[in-house]
Design a protein around this motif. Structure first.
Motif: not given
Length: 149
Positions: A28-29, A92-96, A106-111
């Motif tokens: 779990n990052v 933020e680091k996880s999203v980057v 996509s935003i859905d895939e990131i979520a």
């Protein structure tokens, strides 16, 4: 020749063995949890070598402090050189990291990948854009994320 093992060990400690397998593969990052084989090793040392390690499921529990600040700055996001870089939160680091691995995500895939809501992902992306970390390139239906930092 072989391992002098019986099914008794698995019978007595099946729940522990199952949970040890899960812990050996669980990551779990966002919470900084990495896989560990230490619990499987204890089980196998009891089985194969005949040691008497205590095998209790409570030792497998992941202790996560919910009171930990959500915006804690990750260690590897701190500046590495003299040039000041904006510090990133764990989220933020996880999203980057996801955008770096898949610029067309996509935003859905990131979520879905992070377990964070779409609206929170939108706020994180806005923050990353404001900090100059990311930008969106291309047409509306054929665009990609560019990570600058």
């Amino acid at each position: 020749m072989g391992i002098p093992a019986t099914n008794d060990m698995f019978k007595e400690h099946s729940w522990y063995f199952c949970n040890a397998l899960v812990r050996a593969n669980y990551r779990n990052v966002l919470k900084g949890i990495e896989p560990t084989i230490e619990y499987l090793v204890l089980f196998l040392r009891n089985l194969i070598v005949g040691e008497n390690n205590e095998l209790k499921n409570r030792y497998l529990h992941i202790r996560w402090n919910d009171a930990k600040p959500q915006n804690e700055v990750s260690e590897d996001a701190k500046p590495q050189n003299d040039a000041p870089k904006p510090q990133l939160t764990v989220k933020e680091k996880s999203v980057v990291d996801i955008m770096t691995g898949n610029p067309r995500v996509s935003i859905d895939e990131i979520a879905s990948a992070t377990g964070i809501s779409d609206s929170t992902i939108d706020r994180i992306i806005k923050s990353l854009k404001d900090k100059g970390i990311i930008e969106r390139k291309g047409q509306k239906n054929n665009s990609r994320w560019v990570v600058k930092g």
